[in-house]
Write a protein that holds these residues in place. Structure first.
Motif, PDB file in Angstrom:
ATOM      1  N   UNK A  65     -14.619   3.231  70.258  1.00  0.00           N
ATOM      2  CA  UNK A  65     -12.296   3.362  70.077  1.00  0.00           C
ATOM      3  C   UNK A  65     -11.912   4.763  68.276  1.00  0.00           C
ATOM      4  N   UNK A  66     -13.276   5.849  68.229  1.00  0.00           N
ATOM      5  CA  UNK A  66     -13.446   6.500  67.379  1.00  0.00           C
ATOM      6  C   UNK A  66     -13.602   8.017  68.370  1.00  0.00           C
ATOM      7  N   UNK A  67     -12.083   9.144  67.914  1.00  0.00           N
ATOM      8  CA  UNK A  67     -12.432  10.195  69.056  1.00  0.00           C
ATOM      9  C   UNK A  67     -12.680  11.682  67.035  1.00  0.00           C
ATOM     10  N   UNK A  68     -13.292  12.745  67.856  1.00  0.00           N
ATOM     11  CA  UNK A  68     -13.484  13.615  66.291  1.00  0.00           C
ATOM     12  C   UNK A  68     -12.141  14.130  65.859  1.00  0.00           C
ATOM     13  N   UNK A  69     -10.984  13.597  66.658  1.00  0.00           N
ATOM     14  CA  UNK A  69      -9.864  13.916  65.278  1.00  0.00           C
ATOM     15  C   UNK A  69      -9.130  13.149  65.303  1.00  0.00           C
ATOM     16  N   UNK A  70      -9.357  11.484  65.360  1.00  0.00           N
ATOM     17  CA  UNK A  70      -8.875   9.888  65.137  1.00  0.00           C
ATOM     18  C   UNK A  70      -9.856   8.342  65.388  1.00  0.00           C
ATOM     19  N   UNK A 397     -20.498  13.853  52.076  1.00  0.00           N
ATOM     20  CA  UNK A 397     -20.097  13.126  53.490  1.00  0.00           C
ATOM     21  C   UNK A 397     -20.273  14.320  54.344  1.00  0.00           C
ATOM     22  N   UNK A 398     -19.836  15.455  54.550  1.00  0.00           N
ATOM     23  CA  UNK A 398     -20.179  16.223  55.266  1.00  0.00           C
ATOM     24  C   UNK A 398     -21.775  16.868  55.783  1.00  0.00           C
ATOM     25  N   UNK A 399     -22.838  16.303  55.035  1.00  0.00           N
ATOM     26  CA  UNK A 399     -24.212  16.475  54.972  1.00  0.00           C
ATOM     27  C   UNK A 399     -25.063  15.127  55.600  1.00  0.00           C
ATOM     28  N   UNK A 400     -23.737  13.905  55.814  1.00  0.00           N
ATOM     29  CA  UNK A 400     -24.243  12.993  56.721  1.00  0.00           C
ATOM     30  C   UNK A 400     -23.106  13.026  57.584  1.00  0.00           C
ATOM     31  N   UNK A 401     -22.024  12.951  57.976  1.00  0.00           N
ATOM     32  CA  UNK A 401     -21.270  14.200  59.689  1.00  0.00           C
ATOM     33  C   UNK A 401     -20.638  14.858  59.164  1.00  0.00           C
ATOM     34  N   UNK A 402     -20.418  15.517  60.183  1.00  0.00           N
ATOM     35  CA  UNK A 402     -19.519  16.855  59.620  1.00  0.00           C
ATOM     36  C   UNK A 402     -17.623  16.331  60.801  1.00  0.00           C
ATOM     37  N   UNK A 403     -16.950  16.556  60.045  1.00  0.00           N
ATOM     38  CA  UNK A 403     -15.775  15.821  60.820  1.00  0.00           C
ATOM     39  C   UNK A 403     -14.773  16.705  60.713  1.00  0.00           C
ATOM     40  N   UNK A 404     -14.027  17.095  61.793  1.00  0.00           N
ATOM     41  CA  UNK A 404     -12.064  17.924  61.358  1.00  0.00           C
ATOM     42  C   UNK A 404     -11.976  16.880  60.078  1.00  0.00           C
ATOM     43  N   UNK A 405     -12.165  15.845  60.313  1.00  0.00           N
ATOM     44  CA  UNK A 405     -11.169  15.434  59.266  1.00  0.00           C
ATOM     45  C   UNK A 405     -11.647  15.764  57.349  1.00  0.00           C
ATOM     46  N   UNK A 406     -12.794  15.486  57.185  1.00  0.00           N
ATOM     47  CA  UNK A 406     -13.769  15.969  56.198  1.00  0.00           C
ATOM     48  C   UNK A 406     -13.570  17.491  55.764  1.00  0.00           C
ATOM     49  N   UNK A 425     -11.642  24.834  65.233  1.00  0.00           N
ATOM     50  CA  UNK A 425     -12.962  24.504  66.089  1.00  0.00           C
ATOM     51  C   UNK A 425     -13.518  23.416  66.108  1.00  0.00           C
ATOM     52  N   UNK A 426     -13.995  23.255  64.783  1.00  0.00           N
ATOM     53  CA  UNK A 426     -15.069  21.759  65.063  1.00  0.00           C
ATOM     54  C   UNK A 426     -14.159  20.820  65.369  1.00  0.00           C
ATOM     55  N   UNK A 430      -7.769  20.799  69.077  1.00  0.00           N
ATOM     56  CA  UNK A 430      -6.817  19.815  68.849  1.00  0.00           C
ATOM     57  C   UNK A 430      -6.906  18.949  67.686  1.00  0.00           C
ATOM     58  N   UNK A 431      -7.253  19.223  65.795  1.00  0.00           N
ATOM     59  CA  UNK A 431      -7.274  18.558  65.729  1.00  0.00           C
ATOM     60  C   UNK A 431      -5.510  18.689  64.704  1.00  0.00           C
ATOM     61  N   UNK A 432      -4.432  18.203  65.140  1.00  0.00           N
ATOM     62  CA  UNK A 432      -3.103  18.080  64.276  1.00  0.00           C
ATOM     63  C   UNK A 432      -2.991  18.153  62.998  1.00  0.00           C
ATOM     64  N   UNK A 433      -3.986  17.778  62.435  1.00  0.00           N
ATOM     65  CA  UNK A 433      -3.732  17.704  60.670  1.00  0.00           C
ATOM     66  C   UNK A 433      -4.956  19.368  60.556  1.00  0.00           C
TER      67      UNK A 433
END
Length: 738
Positions: A65-70, A397-406, A425-426, A430-433
Motif C-alpha cells: 500500500x505504501x509508495x516512496x513518497x507516501x 533510520x537512514x542506514x536501514x532504508x533511505x526514504x524521501x521522508x527521512x 531526487x530520491x 515527486x516528493x511534495x514535502x
C-alpha cells in the motif's frame, strides 16, 4: 478467526470464497472491514493470539500500500482483513448503493492510513461520490439515510482538506432533516464562587420536525470531571433546558468544531466557540462511542495548554486509550464514518504531546518509539535541545532504508537544504514535502522567485494543499507575478471557500491585473467569510469606489464603524460627496443624487461615533453647501465650524492641521459673508468666523516662526495669515451693521 491461516483461502478470487453465495460474501467482507476498524480505530482490541493469527502478513501488505513518497502507517493491524474488504467491494460490478458506500469507506480508510492525502485516491473518492448521487437506489432512500450518507461524504472531504465541498454536503444533510444551529448568548456561571450570572456562549439547535434515530446504544468512555477548586465542570446556565443534540445531529456540531480547529488563526474567541460546540455534544443525548470520543479528543487538543484543565485533558485521554483494551464485548464502530474519529495511534500521539507539554519527556518519547512515530520522536528530542541525538536517530533510520521522508526530516533538523534536494531526487522528483520545505526555506530568506518555483512543483505533485496554494499566492504577490498569484489564490479558495484572507488576496491580485469587477466580487466574498474583520471591509470599500458601487460603499463604511473603528477615509468621503454633487451614475445604474438620503444618514451615524474627524465634518458640510437643490447654508456652516474645531487643537505645531483649518476658514468666510443679513444665525456665524480668524492669525504667526526660512510651507503660511487678517477686518466691519 480459526479459519484464517497462512494460506488464508477466505478471500476474493479463491475457490473457497467464490463458492459462497453473494449474500454470505457480502457479510464476510463487511465483517472483515468491521473487525479491521475495531482493531485500529475504536477498540476493544481482539485478544493477542487472535490478532497475531490475522496480522501475520501485515508488514508485507503495508509495503504494497505504501509508495516512496507516501507510506502507510507501519503498525496497522489486520491489514489482511482490510485488503479482503477493499478487494471485494472494489470488484463489485452491479454497484448497488450499499456497495458504493462500502467502496467509498474502504477508499477513505486507505486515505486515512497514509502519511499524506493521495491525489489518486482522492480522484477515486470523487468518482464514487458522483456515482452515489447518480445511483437509482439513492432517491428511494429515506431522508434520514440520505442525511447520513451526506454526512459521511462531508467528513471524507474534511479529511482531504476540501473544506468547500465538505461544507456543501453538510448543508445538504442539514436541509434534508430540517436541522440547524447557531451560537447565541445565555446567562450563566463559570466558577463555583461566582454570584452574578454573566453572558456565556451557548449552542442553540433548531429542529423543524422529529428525527428518527435508530442507532444502537454504545458504551461511551467515562466522562472525567474537572475537579478544580474554582472552575465548574461546565458552564451552569441560569435557564438550562434539555439538550436536543442526538446521534443524528451531533455530527454537524462535531464537523463545525473540526473545521474551526483547522483555522490557522485560532484565537481565544474561536476557541470559546469550539468549546461551546464540543460541550453541547458531550452533554447531549449521544450514545455513540465514536462521536463522544472524538468530542473528547478535540476538547483535549484545546485544553492541553490550560493549566487548570490540563489534568482533566490527560486523564480523559488516558481513559479513552485504556478503553482500547477493554475486555467487555461491545460494538463501537456504528457511527465511525459520521464522526471523523482518528485512528488509535493518533489518539495516543496527542497523549504523548500532552506529556511533553508538562515536562514528562521520557513518557512521551516512549510512546513515540512504541508507535514508531519517528518524526514525532525526533521533534520531541529537538524540543528538549537534544539535536545531536535527533540527528543520530535519523541517520540510524537512514542506514536501514533511505526514504524521501527521512531526508526531509533530516533537513528539518539540520536546516541543510541539500537534504531536501536529496529527498527530491530520491523520490524521482515527486516528493511534495521536499519541494514544500525548499519553498518555505527560500521564502524565509526572501528569495521569492525560487520559493514560488519550489511551491508550484510541490502542488504539482499533490494539488490537495490549500495552505501551500495560499502561501504560493502570497509569494507571487511579493515578486510580483500577478497572473500566478491569481492562479494560486483561486485554487486556495476553491479548496476552502471560507478562507477570507484568500478571497481578499485574490481580490488584490485581480486589482493589480486591472480586473476591478472581479476584484470587487472577491472582496465581497472576503467580507462574507471575515465579517468582523474591519481591514477586509476596508479593502472592499476601495474596490467598491473604483467601480462606483455607491450602495456597497455606504454599507462598508457603516460596518467598519459598527465594528468599533474610529474610521476616517478622506478618499471615500470625497467619492460619496462627488457622487451626489455631480450626479454620477452608479455601477448599478442609479443616478448619484438618488443616494443623497442614504449618504446623509451614513454621515449622521458616523458623526455620532467619530466626533473629531475633520474630513467627515467637512464632507457633511458639503452635502448642505455644494449639492444643487439640497442647500441648507445654516447647517453647512455649522458642520464646517465643527470641522475646524476637529483640526484646531495643535495648529501652531502642525502644518498639516493648520492647512486643514485654512481650508475651513476660507470656505466659512465665503458662505458667512454671502449669508442673508436677515438670517437668525447670521450674527452668531459672524462671531464664530471672527473667533476662528483671530485664532488663525495668532497661531499662524507662531507656526511661521517654527518653519524654515524660504520654505514653501512658510511662504504659504505667511500669505494665508495676511489674507486672514484682511478677512478679519471685513468681518469686524460687517458686525458693525448687525
Amino acid at each position: 478467526s480459526s479459519g484464517i491461516n497462512a494460506e488464508w483461502p477466505l478471500r476474493p478470487g479463491t475457490e473457497t470464497f467464490d463458492k459462497l453465495d453473494s449474500e454470505t460474501q457480502f457479510i464476510v467482507a463487511g465483517s472483515a472491514l468491521n473487525v479491521f476498524l475495531q482493531n485500529n480505530f475504536t477498540g476493544p482490541l481482539f485478544p493477542s493470539d487472535i490478532l497475531k493469527s490475522i496480522s501475520e502478513e501485515d508488514a508485507e501488505i503495508c509495503r504494497l500500500y505504501s509508495t516512496m513518497n507516501n507510506a502507510m502507517y507501519p503498525l496497522v493491524r489486520c491489514l489482511k482483513l482490510f485488503k479482503l474488504a477493499q478487494t471485494y467491494f472494489g470488484s463489485r460490478e452491479d454497484l448497488l448503493l450499499t456497495d458504493l458506500l462500502f467502496k467509498m469507506r474502504c477508499t477513505f480508510i486507505n486515505q486515512v492510513l497514509l502519511d499524506e492525502v493521495c491525489p489518486n485516491l482522492f480522484g477515486e473518492l470523487e468518482q464514487i461520490v458522483g456515482s452515489i448521487g447518480n445511483n437509482a437506489d439513492f432517491e428511494a432512500q429515506s431522508k434520514e439515510i440520505k442525511c447520513k450518507i451526506f454526512v459521511e461524504i462531508g467528513f471524507v472531504y474534511l479529511h482531504c482538506s476540501q473544506f468547500s465541498k465538505s461544507r456543501k454536503y453538510m448543508e445538504m444533510a442539514k436541509t434534508l432533516i430540517g436541522f440547524n444551529f447557531r451560537l447565541t448568548g445565555a446567562l450563566g456561571k463559570r466558577t463555583k464562587f461566582q454570584v452574578r450570572d454573566l453572558p456565556q456562549l451557548k449552542v442553540e439547535t433548531i429542529i423543524e420536525e422529529t428525527i428518527t434515530d435508530d442507532a444502537p446504544l454504545e458504551n461511551e468512555p467515562e466522562k472525567i470531571d474537572l475537579g478544580d477548586e474554582t472552575l465548574l465542570d461546565k458552564i451552569s446556565f441560569s435557564n438550562a433546558s434539555a439538550s436536543s443534540v442526538s446521534n443524528m445531529t451531533a455530527p454537524f456540531l462535531l464537523h463545525t468544531a473540526s473545521l474551526k480547529l483547522k483555522d490557522f488563526y485560532l484565537d481565544e474567541m474561536l476557541k470559546e466557540e469550539v468549546v461551546a460546540f464540543l460541550e453541547a455534544i458531550i452533554e447531549g443525548k449521544t450514545f455513540s462511542y465514536c462521536i463522544a470520543t472524538h468530542a473528547y479528543f478535540l476538547r483535549s487538543r484545546l485544553e492541553k495548554n490550560s493549566l487548570k484543565r490540563m489534568s482533566r485533558c490527560m486523564e480523559q485521554l488516558e481513559e479513552v486509550i485504556q478503553g482500547f483494551d477493554c475486555k467487555k464485548t461491545c460494538s463501537r464502530t456504528g457511527s465511525l464514518f459520521m464522526s471523523g474519529l482518528p485512528p488509535m495511534w493518533l489518539q495516543e500521539k496527542l497523549l504523548a504531546e500532552l506529556y511533553t507539554s508538562v515536562g514528562s519527556h521520557k513518557s512521551a518519547l516512549d510512546i513515540f518509539e512504541r508507535l514508531q512515530m519517528h518524526e514525532e520522536q525526533i521533534l520531541a528530542l529537538q524540543l528538549i535541545g537534544r539535536y545531536e541525538a535527533a540527528e543520530k536517530l535519523i541517520r540510524i533510520l537512514l542506514a536501514k532504508e533511505e526514504t524521501p521522508k527521512l531526508y526531509c526530516i533530516l533537513g528539518d533538523n539540520t536546516q541543510d537544504i541539500a537534504h531536501y534536494e536529496k529527498a527530491w531526487e530520491l523520490s524521482g522528483k515527486r516528493s511534495a514535502r521536499a519541494m514544500k520545505a525548499l519553498g518555505y526555506h527560500y521564502f524565509n530568506v526572501k528569495d521569492y522567485p525560487k520559493a514560488l518555483e519550489c511551491m508550484l512543483l510541490s502542488v504539482d505533485c499533490n494539488h490537495l494543499q490549500g495552505g501551500l496554494w495560499f502561501t504560493a499566492g502570497c509569494t507571487a504577490l511579493a515578486i510580483p507575478d500577478y497572473t500566478k498569484a491569481v492562479k494560486c489564490f483561486r485554487e486556495s479558495v476553491f479548496q476552502d471557500d471560507e478562507n477570507g484572507q484568500g478571497w481578499s488576496n485574490l481580490g488584490a491580485a485581480f486589482e493589480r491585473t486591472g480586473e476591478v469587477e472581479k476584484a470587487f466580487n472577491c472582496y465581497k466574498e472576503a467580507t462574507r467569510c471575515s465579517f468582523s474583520n474591519w481591514q477586509v471591509w476596508d479593502n472592499f470599500i476601495y474596490a467598491a469606489a473604483r467601480i462606483k458601487h455607491f450602495s456597497a460603499i455606504i454599507l462598508a463604511y457603516r460596518q467598519i464603524i459598527t465594528l468599533g473603528q474610529k474610521y476616517s477615509n478622506k478618499t471615500i468621503l470625497n467619492c460619496l460627496v462627488t457622487a451626489v454633487k455631480d450626479n454620477i451614475k452608479s455601477s448599478t445604474g442609479e443616478n448619484g443624487i438618488t443616494y443623497y438620503d442614504k449618504i446623509l444618514a451614513l454621515f449622521k451615524f458616523a458623526s455620532t461615533k467619530v466626533t473629531t474627524d475633520f474630513y467627515l465634518w467637512r464632507s457633511y458640510a458639503a452635502l448642505f453647501l455644494d449639492v444643487k437643490g439640497k442647500e441648507d447654508v445654516g447647517k453647512g456652516i455649522g458642520y464646517l465650524i465643527k470641522a475646524y474645531h476637529s483640526a484646531a487643537l495643535h495648529i501652531e505645531k502642525s502644518i498639516e492641521d493648520f492647512m486643514k483649518c485654512v481650508e475651513c476658514s476660507k470656505v466659512l468666510h465665503k458662505y458667512v459673508m454671502d449669508e442673508s443679513k436677515e438670517s437668525p444665525t447670521y450674527a452668531q456665524h459672524l462671531q464664530s468666523l471672527k473667533s476662528i480668524l483671530q485664532i488663525m492669525v495668532t497661531k499662524g504667526n507662531r507656526l511661521v516662526g517654527t518653519l524654515d526660512e524660504g520654505s514653501e510651507a512658510r511662504q504659504d503660511s505667511v500669505e494665508y495669515v495676511s489674507e486672514a487678517s484682511k478677512h478679519l477686518e471685513e468681518v469686524e466691519e460687517a458686525q458693525l451693521f448687525v
